[in-house]
Write a protein that holds these residues in place. Structure first.
Motif, PDB file in Angstrom:
ATOM      1  N   ASN A  50     -79.010 -60.049  81.610  1.00  0.00           N
ATOM      2  CA  ASN A  50     -80.075 -60.081  82.617  1.00  0.00           C
ATOM      3  C   ASN A  50     -80.019 -58.785  83.436  1.00  0.00           C
ATOM      4  O   ASN A  50     -79.137 -57.946  83.221  1.00  0.00           O
ATOM      5  N   ALA A  51     -80.934 -58.628  84.371  1.00  0.00           N
ATOM      6  CA  ALA A  51     -81.037 -57.385  85.146  1.00  0.00           C
ATOM      7  C   ALA A  51     -79.745 -57.081  85.905  1.00  0.00           C
ATOM      8  O   ALA A  51     -79.300 -55.929  85.949  1.00  0.00           O
ATOM      9  N   ARG A  52     -79.154 -58.098  86.473  1.00  0.00           N
ATOM     10  CA  ARG A  52     -77.907 -57.897  87.235  1.00  0.00           C
ATOM     11  C   ARG A  52     -76.777 -57.414  86.315  1.00  0.00           C
ATOM     12  O   ARG A  52     -76.012 -56.512  86.654  1.00  0.00           O
ATOM     13  N   GLN A  53     -76.679 -58.016  85.145  1.00  0.00           N
ATOM     14  CA  GLN A  53     -75.637 -57.626  84.200  1.00  0.00           C
ATOM     15  C   GLN A  53     -75.869 -56.216  83.660  1.00  0.00           C
ATOM     16  O   GLN A  53     -74.912 -55.454  83.480  1.00  0.00           O
ATOM     17  N   LEU A  54     -77.136 -55.885  83.392  1.00  0.00           N
ATOM     18  CA  LEU A  54     -77.459 -54.529  82.935  1.00  0.00           C
ATOM     19  C   LEU A  54     -77.049 -53.494  83.976  1.00  0.00           C
ATOM     20  O   LEU A  54     -76.456 -52.463  83.650  1.00  0.00           O
ATOM     21  N   THR A  55     -77.364 -53.778  85.219  1.00  0.00           N
ATOM     22  CA  THR A  55     -77.015 -52.860  86.302  1.00  0.00           C
ATOM     23  C   THR A  55     -75.508 -52.722  86.418  1.00  0.00           C
ATOM     24  O   THR A  55     -74.984 -51.609  86.561  1.00  0.00           O
ATOM     25  N   LYS A  56     -74.810 -53.838  86.348  1.00  0.00           N
ATOM     26  CA  LYS A  56     -73.347 -53.811  86.451  1.00  0.00           C
ATOM     27  C   LYS A  56     -72.738 -52.991  85.318  1.00  0.00           C
ATOM     28  O   LYS A  56     -71.841 -52.174  85.538  1.00  0.00           O
ATOM     29  N   LEU A  57     -73.234 -53.195  84.104  1.00  0.00           N
ATOM     30  CA  LEU A  57     -72.731 -52.465  82.946  1.00  0.00           C
ATOM     31  C   LEU A  57     -73.028 -50.971  83.053  1.00  0.00           C
ATOM     32  O   LEU A  57     -72.217 -50.138  82.659  1.00  0.00           O
ATOM     33  N   SER A  58     -74.164 -50.627  83.603  1.00  0.00           N
ATOM     34  CA  SER A  58     -74.552 -49.214  83.707  1.00  0.00           C
ATOM     35  C   SER A  58     -73.767 -48.460  84.775  1.00  0.00           C
ATOM     36  O   SER A  58     -73.694 -47.243  84.747  1.00  0.00           O
ATOM     37  N   ARG A  59     -73.167 -49.168  85.711  1.00  0.00           N
ATOM     38  CA  ARG A  59     -72.499 -48.534  86.847  1.00  0.00           C
ATOM     39  C   ARG A  59     -71.056 -48.142  86.532  1.00  0.00           C
ATOM     40  O   ARG A  59     -70.145 -48.396  87.295  1.00  0.00           O
ATOM     41  N   THR A  60     -70.864 -47.512  85.413  1.00  0.00           N
ATOM     42  CA  THR A  60     -69.550 -47.028  85.021  1.00  0.00           C
ATOM     43  C   THR A  60     -69.544 -45.506  85.082  1.00  0.00           C
ATOM     44  O   THR A  60     -70.608 -44.892  85.163  1.00  0.00           O
ATOM     45  N   ASN A  61     -68.390 -44.901  85.036  1.00  0.00           N
ATOM     46  CA  ASN A  61     -68.333 -43.447  85.087  1.00  0.00           C
ATOM     47  C   ASN A  61     -68.290 -42.825  83.693  1.00  0.00           C
ATOM     48  O   ASN A  61     -68.071 -41.636  83.553  1.00  0.00           O
ATOM     49  N   GLN A  62     -68.516 -43.646  82.671  1.00  0.00           N
ATOM     50  CA  GLN A  62     -68.541 -43.177  81.286  1.00  0.00           C
ATOM     51  C   GLN A  62     -69.919 -43.421  80.689  1.00  0.00           C
ATOM     52  O   GLN A  62     -70.556 -44.431  80.984  1.00  0.00           O
ATOM     53  N   LEU A  63     -70.368 -42.508  79.848  1.00  0.00           N
ATOM     54  CA  LEU A  63     -71.639 -42.715  79.167  1.00  0.00           C
ATOM     55  C   LEU A  63     -71.504 -43.838  78.151  1.00  0.00           C
ATOM     56  O   LEU A  63     -70.540 -43.886  77.389  1.00  0.00           O
ATOM     57  N   ILE A  64     -72.473 -44.740  78.151  1.00  0.00           N
ATOM     58  CA  ILE A  64     -72.483 -45.834  77.182  1.00  0.00           C
ATOM     59  C   ILE A  64     -72.991 -45.322  75.838  1.00  0.00           C
ATOM     60  O   ILE A  64     -72.462 -45.676  74.794  1.00  0.00           O
ATOM     61  N   CYS A  65     -74.007 -44.482  75.874  1.00  0.00           N
ATOM     62  CA  CYS A  65     -74.521 -43.904  74.634  1.00  0.00           C
ATOM     63  C   CYS A  65     -73.665 -42.689  74.273  1.00  0.00           C
ATOM     64  O   CYS A  65     -73.034 -42.086  75.128  1.00  0.00           O
ATOM     65  N   ARG A  66     -73.652 -42.380  73.000  1.00  0.00           N
ATOM     66  CA  ARG A  66     -72.869 -41.228  72.556  1.00  0.00           C
ATOM     67  C   ARG A  66     -73.544 -40.615  71.349  1.00  0.00           C
ATOM     68  O   ARG A  66     -74.425 -41.214  70.741  1.00  0.00           O
ATOM     69  N   PHE A  67     -73.122 -39.409  70.998  1.00  0.00           N
ATOM     70  CA  PHE A  67     -73.683 -38.767  69.820  1.00  0.00           C
ATOM     71  C   PHE A  67     -73.316 -39.574  68.598  1.00  0.00           C
ATOM     72  O   PHE A  67     -72.148 -39.903  68.383  1.00  0.00           O
ATOM     73  N   GLY A  68     -74.309 -39.884  67.801  1.00  0.00           N
ATOM     74  CA  GLY A  68     -74.063 -40.622  66.575  1.00  0.00           C
ATOM     75  C   GLY A  68     -73.657 -39.707  65.436  1.00  0.00           C
ATOM     76  O   GLY A  68     -73.167 -40.135  64.418  1.00  0.00           O
ATOM     77  N   GLN A  69     -73.868 -38.424  65.612  1.00  0.00           N
ATOM     78  CA  GLN A  69     -73.552 -37.471  64.563  1.00  0.00           C
ATOM     79  C   GLN A  69     -72.144 -36.946  64.778  1.00  0.00           C
ATOM     80  O   GLN A  69     -71.904 -36.175  65.697  1.00  0.00           O
ATOM     81  N   ALA A  70     -71.243 -37.364  63.928  1.00  0.00           N
ATOM     82  CA  ALA A  70     -69.847 -36.988  64.099  1.00  0.00           C
ATOM     83  C   ALA A  70     -69.593 -35.542  63.684  1.00  0.00           C
ATOM     84  O   ALA A  70     -68.678 -34.920  64.173  1.00  0.00           O
ATOM     85  N   SER A  71     -70.408 -35.005  62.808  1.00  0.00           N
ATOM     86  CA  SER A  71     -70.110 -33.670  62.305  1.00  0.00           C
ATOM     87  C   SER A  71     -70.946 -32.597  62.990  1.00  0.00           C
ATOM     88  O   SER A  71     -72.141 -32.761  63.236  1.00  0.00           O
ATOM     89  N   VAL A  72     -70.295 -31.502  63.272  1.00  0.00           N
ATOM     90  CA  VAL A  72     -70.969 -30.347  63.856  1.00  0.00           C
ATOM     91  C   VAL A  72     -72.007 -29.811  62.872  1.00  0.00           C
ATOM     92  O   VAL A  72     -73.099 -29.405  63.263  1.00  0.00           O
ATOM     93  N   GLU A  73     -71.671 -29.856  61.598  1.00  0.00           N
ATOM     94  CA  GLU A  73     -72.604 -29.365  60.578  1.00  0.00           C
ATOM     95  C   GLU A  73     -73.912 -30.146  60.592  1.00  0.00           C
ATOM     96  O   GLU A  73     -74.981 -29.578  60.454  1.00  0.00           O
ATOM     97  N   ARG A  74     -73.830 -31.458  60.786  1.00  0.00           N
ATOM     98  CA  ARG A  74     -75.038 -32.284  60.820  1.00  0.00           C
ATOM     99  C   ARG A  74     -75.909 -31.892  62.013  1.00  0.00           C
ATOM    100  O   ARG A  74     -77.112 -31.766  61.911  1.00  0.00           O
ATOM    101  N   LEU A  75     -75.292 -31.681  63.167  1.00  0.00           N
ATOM    102  CA  LEU A  75     -76.044 -31.257  64.354  1.00  0.00           C
ATOM    103  C   LEU A  75     -76.684 -29.892  64.150  1.00  0.00           C
ATOM    104  O   LEU A  75     -77.828 -29.664  64.542  1.00  0.00           O
TER     105      LEU A  75
END
Length: 110
Positions: A50-75
């Motif tokens: 719910n909205a409260r849980q989303l907000t709580k989860l987002s309030r971290t000091n780490q990015l939740i999303c990350r690069f999906g491309q593990a290789s520099v060559e792919r990027l």
């Protein structure tokens, strides 16, 4: 930029990412799971927040999303593509779609 400013931006990105993930999952679950590179269990969890849980989860000091491309060559292939603009988008989509989902290692419960 101060640390507080960076933290605010990270939290804003996290919330935007979670809201987008929820919207994508509710519109087309399978395509969203593929694009977000998440499994069904994570998809279910994101959809159930719910909205409260989303907000709580987002309030971290780490990015939740990350690069999906593990290789520099792919990027490099995606960013340094000499193709026509119309084909470049298709080429990037094909390259990025080829990345496999990497699940997070299970937490040690000992």
């Amino acid at each position: 930029m101060s640390q507080t400013s960076f933290l605010d931006e990270i939290q804003e990105i996290n919330l935007a990412y979670l809201l987008l993930a929820q919207r994508l999952l509710s519109e087309d679950r399978e395509a969203a799971m593929f694009r977000l590179k998440i499994d069904g269990e994570v998809a279910d969890l994101i959809l159930s927040l719910n909205a409260r849980q989303l907000t709580k989860l987002s309030r971290t000091n780490q990015l939740i999303c990350r690069f999906g491309q593990a290789s520099v060559e792919r990027l490099k292939q995606v960013t340094a593509n000499p193709r026509d603009q119309g084909l470049a988008s298709l080429h990037a989509s094909l390259l990025l779609a080829g990345e496999e989902y990497e699940s997070m290692p299970p937490e040690d419960s000992t």
